[in-house]
Write a protein that holds these residues in place. Structure first.
Motif, short mmCIF file in Angstrom:
data_model
loop_
_atom_site.label_atom_id
_atom_site.label_comp_id
_atom_site.label_asym_id
_atom_site.label_seq_id
_atom_site.Cartn_x
_atom_site.Cartn_y
_atom_site.Cartn_z
N TYR A 233 0.85 -1.20 0.00
CA TYR A 233 0.00 0.00 0.00
C TYR A 233 0.89 1.25 0.00
CZ TYR A 233 -3.54 3.39 1.51
OH TYR A 233 -4.39 4.48 1.59
N ILE A 245 -6.73 2.65 -3.28
CA ILE A 245 -6.37 1.22 -3.27
C ILE A 245 -7.42 0.45 -2.48
CG2 ILE A 245 -4.60 -0.46 -2.60
CD1 ILE A 245 -2.57 1.90 -2.64
N ALA A 266 -4.81 -2.39 5.78
CA ALA A 266 -4.46 -1.58 4.61
C ALA A 266 -5.63 -1.57 3.63
CB ALA A 266 -3.21 -2.16 3.95
N GLY A 267 -5.77 -0.46 2.93
CA GLY A 267 -6.81 -0.38 1.90
C GLY A 267 -7.81 0.71 2.20
#
Ligand code: FHN
Length: 469
Positions: A233, A245, A266-267
């Motif tokens: 990321y 993302i 993450a994301g």
């Protein structure tokens, strides 16, 4: 973002990449900066997914079985040397990037997510770090470059890439398929594979113009970890700070319902697949991805295409919960969309041309449930604009909007260019809108109701606590 802020960002990202601190990385982006980065995507609400690659050549058929899709190499246990032969057969001479972009825009879609590399490892672009790419086929044209140019020329639509972490072709990817007895894992180095994947991502992020979204997938195997995901990321954001993302970059997605298990994962958005959450969650970004038929990749025999009514009502349902709808097309090996997909995109576009205002830039419904349809909303001067998506047109001409205490300002049919006022009366805690006998649209007729002041309704949607992000 102006040059100065990008420079500051890039320096900060480089520092953080060195520090390797995911939480500090996340903390560095203020809520306002995060919202600004996602704004175009939240407003877009509707995008085109495209699954295209060598698997379009067999078109779902292998050794007499006809129910395969993009997983054909794995599911039919096709050895690599045999699968590689599809390279010499991939020659989509009818491919026309401008036509694909025209169809997506005409359907009312604001972004395209196309497979730069699916699980089979084939690169749909001219990769300098792989010979398993489109330049090794008779076609020898950089498909993603042509799509990037077509999006740039057309304007008003963002190009995004789907990129699979899982790679059934690269010798360093692990694990091998359990049926692949002819490909020993000896000598494979997963960290070396990650360097290869990062090299291809750098090609994609720096050579095809500014991208909207990097849509990762194939993150579920035991070699991929949340730590790898957070590093990836940071790496991608370091190459293009304002890119978005999805949450499949990490390893904390909980199955097909698509949400991550913790807030630190993450994301930027959750990825429900072939399903729509029961409720939305205020402040939670998510996107439902869905096929039009039963396969992501082209299957010549798969005629189980959803009716337009189903997809239009899904779009309204998803938007009423604050989500995005990523609707898939699997092009043929000749480079064209299946006719059933073309027709559905055209009909969806006809509805969006009249009613897109009730989808784009809207917020989720203030109502917990509406028996006759869905609602989306936008803030307006001194109040709120409700878009009432009426699936079941009332036979008695009375649309009951339950449990709302705001004073009505105006109501009209979104399809009525003159915005002729419809009468609105209060009946206890409901507003009753008098409608014409005929519904303007057989699938989803939108009634606009402007009300004064901050929305005040009796039964708010109860967010699904299980949804994290
Ligand atoms: O395995 C893939 C599948 O082929 C397809 O790409 C979908 C679309 O999101 N994702 C994975 C299945 O969850």
């Amino acid at each position: 973002m102006n040059r100065t802020s990008i420079r500051r960002w890039t320096c900060a990202l480089a520092l953080l990449a060195a520090l390797g601190s995911p939480s500090l990385f996340a903390q560095l982006e203020t809520r306002a900066a995060h919202d600004a980065r996602l704004q175009w995507w939240r407003d877009a609400r509707f995008g085109l997914f495209i699954h295209w690659g060598l698997y379009a050549v067999p078109a779902g058929e292998w050794n007499g079985k006809t129910n395969y899709g993009e997983w054909i190499r794995n599911n039919a246990h096709i050895p690599l040397p045999v699968y590689d032969k599809f390279l010499s057969q991939f020659n989509p001479v009818k491919f026309n990037a401008d036509e694909w972009v025209r169809m997506a825009k005409a359907a009312g879609m604001k972004y395209i997510v196309i497979t730069s590399k699916h699980h089979d490892g084939f690169a749909l672009f001219n990769s300098q770090v792989s010979d398993f790419d489109v330049m090794a086929t008779p076609f020898k044209r950089d498909i993603l470059k042509e799509l990037a140019e077509a999006c740039r020329k057309a304007g008003g639509i963002r190009l995004c890439f789907y990129h699979s972490i899982m790679d059934w072709h690269h010798p360093d990817y692990l694990p091998r398929r359990d049926w692949e007895t002819d490909r020993p894992a000896a000598g494979a180095n997963f960290d070396r594979y990650i360097q290869y994947m990062k090299a291809q991502l750098k090609e994609l992020i720096t050579s095809y113009g500014p991208l909207g979204v990097l849509w990762f997938d194939g993150e579920w195997e035991n070699t991929w970890t949340e730590a790898y995901g957070r590093d990836l990321y940071r790496y991608v954001r370091g190459l293009q700070p304002d890119i978005i993302i999805n949450n499949r970059v990490g390893a904390s997605r909980s199955g097909m319902e698509g949400f991550s298990q913790d807030k630190e994962s993450a994301g930027d958005f959750g990825t429900p697949e072939q399903t729509i959450p029961a409720t939305g969650v205020p402040g939670l970004d998510w996107e439902t991805c869905m096929t039009m038929n039963d396969n992501w990749g082209y299957n010549s025999r798969d005629k189980a295409f959803k009716p337009v009514r189903t997809m239009l009502r899904m779009l309204a349902d998803i938007a009423s919960k604050g989500g995005n709808y990523l609707l898939n097309v699997g092009p043929t090996a000749e480079g064209v969309f299946p006719p059933e997909s073309v027709e559905r995109l055209r009909e969806i576009g006809a509805w969006m041309a009249v009613n897109g205002e009730s989808i784009y830039g809207t917020q989720s419904s203030p109502f917990k449930k509406l028996d006759w349809g869905r609602s989306t909303q936008k803030a307006i001067e001194g109040g709120a604009r409700l878009y009432l998506h009426v699936f079941d047109w009332p036979a008695d001409g009375r649309l009951v909007v339950p449990g709302i205490f705001n004073a009505p300002k105006k109501a009209y049919l979104l399809s009525d260019a003159k915005k002729s006022a419809l009468s609105v009366a209060r009946q206890e805690d409901s507003l009753i809108i008098s409608l014409p006998a005929a519904a303007p649209d057989a699938n989803d007729s939108v009634v606009v109701l402007d009300v004064a002041g901050k929305i005040d309704v009796a039964k708010q949607p109860v967010p699904d606590a299980a949804l994290v992000r």
